[in-house]
Design an enzyme around this catalytic site. Sequence first.
Site, PDB file in Angstrom:
ATOM      1  N   TYR B 103     -17.334  12.705 -22.203  1.00  0.00           N
ATOM      2  CA  TYR B 103     -17.600  14.134 -22.355  1.00  0.00           C
ATOM      3  C   TYR B 103     -17.294  14.954 -21.118  1.00  0.00           C
ATOM      4  O   TYR B 103     -17.285  16.173 -21.179  1.00  0.00           O
ATOM      5  CB  TYR B 103     -19.040  14.377 -22.819  1.00  0.00           C
ATOM      6  CG  TYR B 103     -19.171  14.226 -24.317  1.00  0.00           C
ATOM      7  CD1 TYR B 103     -19.905  13.198 -24.877  1.00  0.00           C
ATOM      8  CD2 TYR B 103     -18.498  15.089 -25.175  1.00  0.00           C
ATOM      9  CE1 TYR B 103     -19.989  13.046 -26.246  1.00  0.00           C
ATOM     10  CE2 TYR B 103     -18.575  14.942 -26.545  1.00  0.00           C
ATOM     11  CZ  TYR B 103     -19.324  13.917 -27.075  1.00  0.00           C
ATOM     12  OH  TYR B 103     -19.396  13.760 -28.425  1.00  0.00           O
ATOM     13  N   GLU B 202     -29.160 -11.509 -37.714  1.00  0.00           N
ATOM     14  CA  GLU B 202     -28.200 -10.409 -37.778  1.00  0.00           C
ATOM     15  C   GLU B 202     -28.884  -9.078 -38.005  1.00  0.00           C
ATOM     16  O   GLU B 202     -28.606  -8.099 -37.332  1.00  0.00           O
ATOM     17  CB  GLU B 202     -27.198 -10.694 -38.903  1.00  0.00           C
ATOM     18  CG  GLU B 202     -26.181  -9.584 -39.113  1.00  0.00           C
ATOM     19  CD  GLU B 202     -25.360  -9.800 -40.385  1.00  0.00           C
ATOM     20  OE1 GLU B 202     -25.275 -10.951 -40.869  1.00  0.00           O
ATOM     21  OE2 GLU B 202     -24.801  -8.826 -40.896  1.00  0.00           O
ATOM     22  N   ASP B 254     -25.695 -13.219 -42.546  1.00  0.00           N
ATOM     23  CA  ASP B 254     -25.359 -13.213 -43.970  1.00  0.00           C
ATOM     24  C   ASP B 254     -24.140 -14.091 -44.200  1.00  0.00           C
ATOM     25  O   ASP B 254     -23.314 -14.289 -43.299  1.00  0.00           O
ATOM     26  CB  ASP B 254     -24.999 -11.782 -44.423  1.00  0.00           C
ATOM     27  CG  ASP B 254     -26.225 -10.901 -44.519  1.00  0.00           C
ATOM     28  OD1 ASP B 254     -26.043  -9.673 -44.618  1.00  0.00           O
ATOM     29  OD2 ASP B 254     -27.351 -11.443 -44.496  1.00  0.00           O
TER      30      ASP B 254
END
Lengths: 474, 399
Positions: B103, B202, B254
Amino acid sequence: MEMSDPLPKLLLQLISSAFQRCRLAEDLCRLSLLLLHQSAGNDPPITSISISDTGIGCSLVEFQDLRCPREFNGANIWDGLLSLKTTCFSDDEVFCYHINLGECISNKRIKRQPSQPKNGAKFSGTEVSLSVFASMDALVAPIVTFFQKMLVLHLPNVTMDLVVEQGASPGTQTQYVFVMNGDQTPCFTASNLERLKSGLEDCVLRHGNCLEMMCEQCFSDREHLKVGSGTACPEENRKRPGGTMEVVIVISDLLETTRHCSRSCEGKTEVVYFDNFSPSPIPQVALSALKKIDWKSYGLILASVNDQEGHVFLEWENFPSYVQIQIALHWYHKKYPTRHKTEPGINLVKKGIKSALDDLKTKHEGFLLSSHSRKICSYVPDLARSLAGLIFSSTDMDFQGDCLSVLGFQPQEAEREAVEDYIQRKIVTVIGMNESKPQKDQEAAPFLFFEGGSETSHYEDEEIEGEYYSTSLE
Amino acid sequence: MEGNFQISETTNLLRKIKEFTRSIVEDLAEGKSPEISINRFRNYCNDPEADCFCSSDEPKGREILTLRKRSQTYRIDMLLRVLLIVQQLLQENRHGSKRDIYYMHPSAFKAQSVVDRAIADICILFQCSRYNLNVVSTLNPFTLIFLLKNYDRLLVMGWLKFREAGRKFDCLSSLNTAFPIPVLVEEVEDIVSLAEYILVVEKETVFQRLANDMFCKTNRCIVVTGRGYPDVSTRRFLRLLMEKLQLPVHCLVDCDPYGFEILATYRFGSMQMAYDIESLRAPEMKWLGAFPSDSDIYGVPQQCLLPLTEEGKTIKHLYLSLIHCFSETDQFSLADKKRTEAMLLRCYLKREMPQWRLELETMLKRGVKFEIEALSVHSLSFLSEVYIPSKIRSEGSFH
């Protein structure tokens, strides 16, 4: 006035010879042209012309091949007769001749007339006179242009003047004097190339030598001209006598005023050609050479080459209108007179032009860069700013002082803007230098042990492919 | 002591920056084209024979940046811009985030990834970590934003105690409470633990499930989540725990390509941070589950088995999808199958974990994926009471 009109062509040839004689005299000489309008009322008008010079004596050789038809466009233009008076320094008399250019048989062309005694005076010179059926106005313009071009050669020992007399009374006389700009006269020992350079500079500043002084509406000063010069010589052998191709290129920035004077040829480039110290129409070989130069590597895109009435103009694409380029080409042999004049080869002309362009590039950083380098240059201000920032924002004063002195600044007095500017110029120079010296090690190093493919580059491409979740989360 | 070490590190780095600047200035003054040599790092390649040396942390080649090429000049330009900012941060002993740096000159940098690359180049050039440049990955902890806990990526709970910049974190006292970890992992010290292993999960939902089921009461362990793809601080923290505690680490993700990617990042590191891989990977991490074979063993119902996508987007985590609104790279546009195929090509799977590769191939062959939660279809606490403990006990995880 069309150049196909033989009268001006003849005149210019005679003037050119006179000029050569003056050049070779290596002494201050004067070349005078007098145009006298004969008694009024004649139709067509008769003008008598006299070309005199104080150069070396004339050798009759040049008249052997001189030709000029007596008629043009169905009208009689002259009687074909020249009257010649010439003498060399060591001669005791002035030799006079009548020359009939219409005569085909060579030994009948030149008829000797009684000589005039010199009475011990030591001088040399030549006077050629003829009368033609033409108005003076038609002749003055090409002669003036010719003289203006001659000035480009900047031969210091010759002054030229043209006197035009309309009638007997003094009020009807006009005199044009062609002399080089006093303060810029090159010294007598300057080379032809140096003279061509200063001559072309003058010519540019004086808008083709139409003005007496530099045009102040268009130019600020001589220092802002960028000049490059180059030479090319073919190898000498028995068949070809040695010759020299000299090229000078002058690039000028016009002042950023709203209106430039009408004479500036904005955005166009004029090419002037000289053949053995005489302005001449540009030969086809030079035109071809101009078209074949790789202008792109100098950041220029050639749009067209136009040959208008003996003036050759190059036009460019996307060219800023406040920039002017002028090119002068001069091809000459050392010896005079040469009956067997040769033309330069196309490669020689190209070599000369390229040499001048490279000279410009070397002398002025960031100039004539190819578009590739110019794109790189777009980062230059930023790079300079960051580097200057790294120096000036450091709390280590020794480091600051060190860097500033390496750059050639006094640490106490160095101002950031000046340093940034300097760094910018240095980076641009380096970029220009990179362009002219291609990298030698372009090829990849050979493999030591086995014939592998370019495996590393292959893996680089694959590098990010598998990484599709990472970037912003790292 | 720590303070002194940091100060000398800073001085060292500042000295290197000055030397670097000086050499460029000297080159330019002499009219020479400056050259910047940057090592190339990668942590994997797609060599089918896996006949590479990706497992080594050494650089794999060098790039020499010059002013001859436009792309390289641009890279040098960005590098110098960021270096100027870094010099200022170091001199003033302040910290800035990568986003802060972006920025400062958004129109010049144009994208966060440009800043990231410049930072990586600087780290490689000066052989240091990003932390040494006083650049952090998220916002400065001493700003208002720090109060919004959502910005902390890492959650930890369990049999662990440590200090961070003087503050005490006593997870032991409240075993089923999630403790967020701030980003300056380098300031973590005095780690004490009675755990037997570390479990990395996770998703935050799974973490919360374990907390709810009071998993740590009955299992002496430390549970950590990076809440999806692990950022640098998470990986650093895990590495630190592993080094200090020398405990086995199990990973629960997963059963889908995204989960596998997370597992691979923990274990093998990421390509982007390949230059700093030593402090970021967890080399002996075991894959607890879920495996494609688990769907049979544990009776995952048919409706929970989702097909692997061919094309189109898969938005897995709402949180991450929001992150992607702010990021420039559209990272979800590849399909599951393509992702899996790309991952299968990675040399480290062939060379080091062929068993993992086998499971991944099975996933691709079957063409289905499922989430951890699918295992809880029989009972809510199936995960904490049966699945995880039994797998750990029986060493059913691959190592």
